[in-house]
Structures are given as C-alpha cells and as structure tokens.
Design a protein around this motif. Structure first.
Motif, PDB file in Angstrom:
ATOM      1  N   ALA A 156       0.853  -1.197   0.000  1.00 54.72           N
ATOM      2  CA  ALA A 156       0.000   0.000   0.000  1.00 54.72           C
ATOM      3  C   ALA A 156       0.877   1.230   0.000  1.00 54.72           C
ATOM      4  N   PRO A 157       0.334   2.394  -0.370  1.00 54.25           N
ATOM      5  CA  PRO A 157       1.112   3.630  -0.357  1.00 54.25           C
ATOM      6  C   PRO A 157       1.638   3.936   1.033  1.00 54.25           C
ATOM      7  N   THR A 158       2.756   4.678   1.107  1.00 54.68           N
ATOM      8  CA  THR A 158       3.345   5.002   2.395  1.00 54.68           C
ATOM      9  C   THR A 158       2.558   6.074   3.121  1.00 54.68           C
ATOM     10  N   HIS A 159       1.666   6.799   2.444  1.00 52.58           N
ATOM     11  CA  HIS A 159       0.791   7.761   3.098  1.00 52.58           C
ATOM     12  C   HIS A 159      -0.466   7.920   2.257  1.00 52.58           C
ATOM     13  N   HIS A 160      -1.442   8.610   2.773  1.00 49.89           N
ATOM     14  CA  HIS A 160      -2.755   8.692   2.140  1.00 49.89           C
ATOM     15  C   HIS A 160      -2.715   9.315   0.759  1.00 49.89           C
ATOM     16  N   GLN A 161      -1.745  10.148   0.498  1.00 48.48           N
ATOM     17  CA  GLN A 161      -1.663  10.833  -0.796  1.00 48.48           C
ATOM     18  C   GLN A 161      -1.339   9.872  -1.924  1.00 48.48           C
ATOM     19  N   GLY A 162      -0.646   8.773  -1.608  1.00 44.73           N
ATOM     20  CA  GLY A 162      -0.274   7.816  -2.643  1.00 44.73           C
ATOM     21  C   GLY A 162       0.642   8.453  -3.674  1.00 44.73           C
ATOM     22  N   SER A 163       0.385   8.191  -4.954  1.00 44.81           N
ATOM     23  CA  SER A 163       1.236   8.712  -6.024  1.00 44.81           C
ATOM     24  C   SER A 163       0.733  10.044  -6.572  1.00 44.81           C
ATOM     25  N   ARG A 164      -0.380  10.550  -6.038  1.00 45.24           N
ATOM     26  CA  ARG A 164      -0.939  11.809  -6.533  1.00 45.24           C
ATOM     27  C   ARG A 164      -0.132  13.004  -6.043  1.00 45.24           C
ATOM     28  N   ASN A 165      -0.075  14.053  -6.872  1.00 47.95           N
ATOM     29  CA  ASN A 165       0.544  15.274  -6.386  1.00 47.95           C
ATOM     30  C   ASN A 165      -0.417  15.966  -5.428  1.00 47.95           C
ATOM     31  N   PRO A 167      -2.012  19.005  -5.325  1.00 48.83           N
ATOM     32  CA  PRO A 167      -3.278  19.563  -5.822  1.00 48.83           C
ATOM     33  C   PRO A 167      -4.317  18.483  -6.148  1.00 48.83           C
ATOM     34  N   ALA A 168      -3.856  17.362  -6.718  1.00 49.04           N
ATOM     35  CA  ALA A 168      -4.788  16.280  -7.051  1.00 49.04           C
ATOM     36  C   ALA A 168      -5.356  15.647  -5.787  1.00 49.04           C
ATOM     37  N   PHE A 169      -4.521  15.498  -4.768  1.00 46.98           N
ATOM     38  CA  PHE A 169      -4.990  14.931  -3.502  1.00 46.98           C
ATOM     39  C   PHE A 169      -5.996  15.880  -2.841  1.00 46.98           C
ATOM     40  N   LYS A 170      -5.733  17.182  -2.923  1.00 47.94           N
ATOM     41  CA  LYS A 170      -6.652  18.180  -2.368  1.00 47.94           C
ATOM     42  C   LYS A 170      -8.010  18.085  -3.056  1.00 47.94           C
ATOM     43  N   ARG A 171      -8.013  17.972  -4.382  1.00 52.06           N
ATOM     44  CA  ARG A 171      -9.274  17.860  -5.120  1.00 52.06           C
ATOM     45  C   ARG A 171     -10.027  16.596  -4.720  1.00 52.06           C
ATOM     46  N   ALA A 172      -9.296  15.507  -4.523  1.00 49.29           N
ATOM     47  CA  ALA A 172      -9.933  14.246  -4.122  1.00 49.29           C
ATOM     48  C   ALA A 172     -10.579  14.382  -2.744  1.00 49.29           C
ATOM     49  N   LEU A 173      -9.910  15.087  -1.840  1.00 48.54           N
ATOM     50  CA  LEU A 173     -10.483  15.310  -0.509  1.00 48.54           C
ATOM     51  C   LEU A 173     -11.755  16.143  -0.602  1.00 48.54           C
ATOM     52  N   GLU A 174     -11.737  17.160  -1.453  1.00 44.35           N
ATOM     53  CA  GLU A 174     -12.899  18.042  -1.588  1.00 44.35           C
ATOM     54  C   GLU A 174     -14.100  17.293  -2.159  1.00 44.35           C
ATOM     55  N   VAL A 175     -13.828  16.364  -3.079  1.00 38.93           N
ATOM     56  CA  VAL A 175     -14.911  15.563  -3.651  1.00 38.93           C
ATOM     57  C   VAL A 175     -15.464  14.592  -2.609  1.00 38.93           C
ATOM     58  N   ALA A 176     -14.566  13.956  -1.861  1.00 37.75           N
ATOM     59  CA  ALA A 176     -14.976  12.965  -0.867  1.00 37.75           C
ATOM     60  C   ALA A 176     -15.611  13.606   0.364  1.00 37.75           C
ATOM     61  N   HIS A 177     -15.208  14.851   0.678  1.00 37.14           N
ATOM     62  CA  HIS A 177     -15.711  15.530   1.879  1.00 37.14           C
ATOM     63  C   HIS A 177     -16.138  16.953   1.534  1.00 37.14           C
ATOM     64  N   PRO A 178     -17.241  17.123   0.792  1.00 34.70           N
ATOM     65  CA  PRO A 178     -17.650  18.462   0.345  1.00 34.70           C
ATOM     66  C   PRO A 178     -17.990  19.414   1.472  1.00 34.70           C
ATOM     67  N   ASP A 179     -18.248  18.881   2.677  1.00 32.21           N
ATOM     68  CA  ASP A 179     -18.601  19.733   3.813  1.00 32.21           C
ATOM     69  C   ASP A 179     -17.382  20.163   4.626  1.00 32.21           C
ATOM     70  N   VAL A 182     -10.850  22.566   2.699  1.00 32.10           N
ATOM     71  CA  VAL A 182      -9.472  22.079   2.738  1.00 32.10           C
ATOM     72  C   VAL A 182      -8.568  23.011   1.938  1.00 32.10           C
ATOM     73  N   SER A 183      -7.489  23.472   2.568  1.00 31.67           N
ATOM     74  CA  SER A 183      -6.464  24.234   1.852  1.00 31.67           C
ATOM     75  C   SER A 183      -5.370  23.257   1.430  1.00 31.67           C
ATOM     76  N   GLU A 184      -4.450  23.690   0.593  1.00 30.03           N
ATOM     77  CA  GLU A 184      -3.342  22.808   0.219  1.00 30.03           C
ATOM     78  C   GLU A 184      -2.506  22.455   1.448  1.00 30.03           C
ATOM     79  N   PHE A 185      -2.343  23.430   2.351  1.00 26.97           N
ATOM     80  CA  PHE A 185      -1.589  23.167   3.577  1.00 26.97           C
ATOM     81  C   PHE A 185      -2.295  22.094   4.406  1.00 26.97           C
ATOM     82  N   GLY A 186      -3.634  22.203   4.485  1.00 29.16           N
ATOM     83  CA  GLY A 186      -4.396  21.212   5.222  1.00 29.16           C
ATOM     84  C   GLY A 186      -4.350  19.848   4.563  1.00 29.16           C
ATOM     85  N   ALA A 187      -4.374  19.826   3.211  1.00 28.68           N
ATOM     86  CA  ALA A 187      -4.300  18.553   2.492  1.00 28.68           C
ATOM     87  C   ALA A 187      -2.972  17.855   2.777  1.00 28.68           C
ATOM     88  N   TRP A 188      -1.900  18.655   2.835  1.00 24.91           N
ATOM     89  CA  TRP A 188      -0.599  18.052   3.167  1.00 24.91           C
ATOM     90  C   TRP A 188      -0.659  17.404   4.540  1.00 24.91           C
TER      91      TRP A 188
END
Length: 206
Positions: A156-165, A167-179, A182-188
C-alpha cells in the motif's frame, strides 16, 4: 515550502569549535545566516507566511505543522538529490537516458557526483562535496539498501496521498468531503497525519 527550503539552503553551517557541516537537517537551518532574518529557518518561514495565513486561533498549530513539513522536505531533498544526480550524470555526461526507477540501481564515484551538483547546491560546492561523502559512506549505503528492501515488501502507499501530487490529492479530498473546507496546507497535513474526520476544518491559507 519545499521550494523555499531549497532556495534558502544554508550550505555549510558552523557547529561551533571549528566544525563546519552541511545543513542536512531542518534544525541546522537555524545556524545559517541570512540577510533579512536572524537565520535561514526563520527566512523560510517568513517567506512562506507571506503567501499563507493561518486561521485565527490556530496559529500555534499552523506553525508546528510548518516545522514538521520543513523537517520532512529538507530530509527528502537531501535524499532525492542523490537520485537526481544519477539521472543528471547519465543524461548530461554519458548522454544516455535514465529515469528515476533506473537511477535507484546506479552507483557513481565521488568525482562523478561532483560533476552534477544539486541545483540548490550550485553555490555551495563544498557542502555538496560533504553530502556526497555521506552518500558514499558504507553505513548510509547499508541503510539505503535496507529501505529499498522494506519498500519492496509494501503493498500500500506510504501515506494517504499515494502517487498523486498535492493539488490532485486536495481535489480528491474536496470531492470525498464536500462539507470540509481544505487548503493545500491542510491537504498536506491529512496526507501525513491520517484520514479526515467529520466536521474537521483544515484551513491553511487566507
């Protein structure tokens, strides 16, 4: 923030009693002099907070997260410079293609490393020479090989971000948790600290 760590790399720093060594840890950035701040660590953070603003009441947490991020970025840039040197040497000196995967199985001599210093070390050649000495140290090589073996066993990936950069991980979080804003700093922070919980707010910019 990683870019700022590279931009303000202190080179060799004085550890007192005439001991000068590369700033290959975030703590050592405190020992690097700067023309605008008291030291290079403060310079990196000052430049970062010119573009981001912590949520009111969460300044201490934001500062702690920034320090954790820089600690990781500095360690990563020292490690990744070794692989990049392999790629640069093959492409620019040997005129042969080499990707990052192949670079993991390449070995260079000190003379070869010195021909392809990291971009952030161009004006710190003495520091680069000392960093190369570490790359060639038998203990470092043994630790590196042990890390390769451990990574090969992971499923499995070494962290939740996996192979995504990021910005892509941030977008995935926003889709999964629209309420959950999330800032980029928070996504990190999420990518390295664990999954988001319901109602969690992760602001890092303003």
């Amino acid at each position: 923030m990683g870019c700022l760590c590279r931009k303000h790399f202190p080179g060799l720093v004085d550890l007192k009693e005439g001991r000068w060594e590369p700033a290959w840890s975030w703590d050592r950035y405190k020992l690097g002099s700067d023309d605008e701040q008291d030291n290079k660590q403060e310079r990196v953070l000052a430049d970062f907070w010119r573009y981001f603003k912590a949520e009111e009441g969460r300044e201490t947490l934001a500062d702690q997260t920034a320090h954790r991020a820089c600690k990781k970025y500095v360690g990563d840039m020292i490690h990744e410079a070794r692989l990049q040197a392999h790629v640069d040497y093959y492409r620019s000196i040997k005129k042969e293609p080499l990707n990052k995967t192949g670079a993991r199985n390449v070995a260079l001599t000190k003379e070869q490393y010195l021909q392809v210093p990291a971009s952030w070390c161009m004006s710190h050649r003495s520091a680069w020479s000392r960093i190369v000495d570490r790359y060639l140290d038998p203990a470092y090589i043994a630790k590196h090989e042990q890390g390769k073996r451990k990574r090969a066993l992971r499923t499995a990936p070494t962290h939740h971000q996996g192979s995504r950069n990021l910005p892509a991980f941030k977008r995935a979080l926003e889709v999964a948790h629209p309420d959950m804003p999330v800032s980029e700093f928070g996504a990190w922070a999420v990518s390295h600290m664990g999954p988001m919980k319901s109602g969690q707010r992760l602001h890092g910019g303003g």
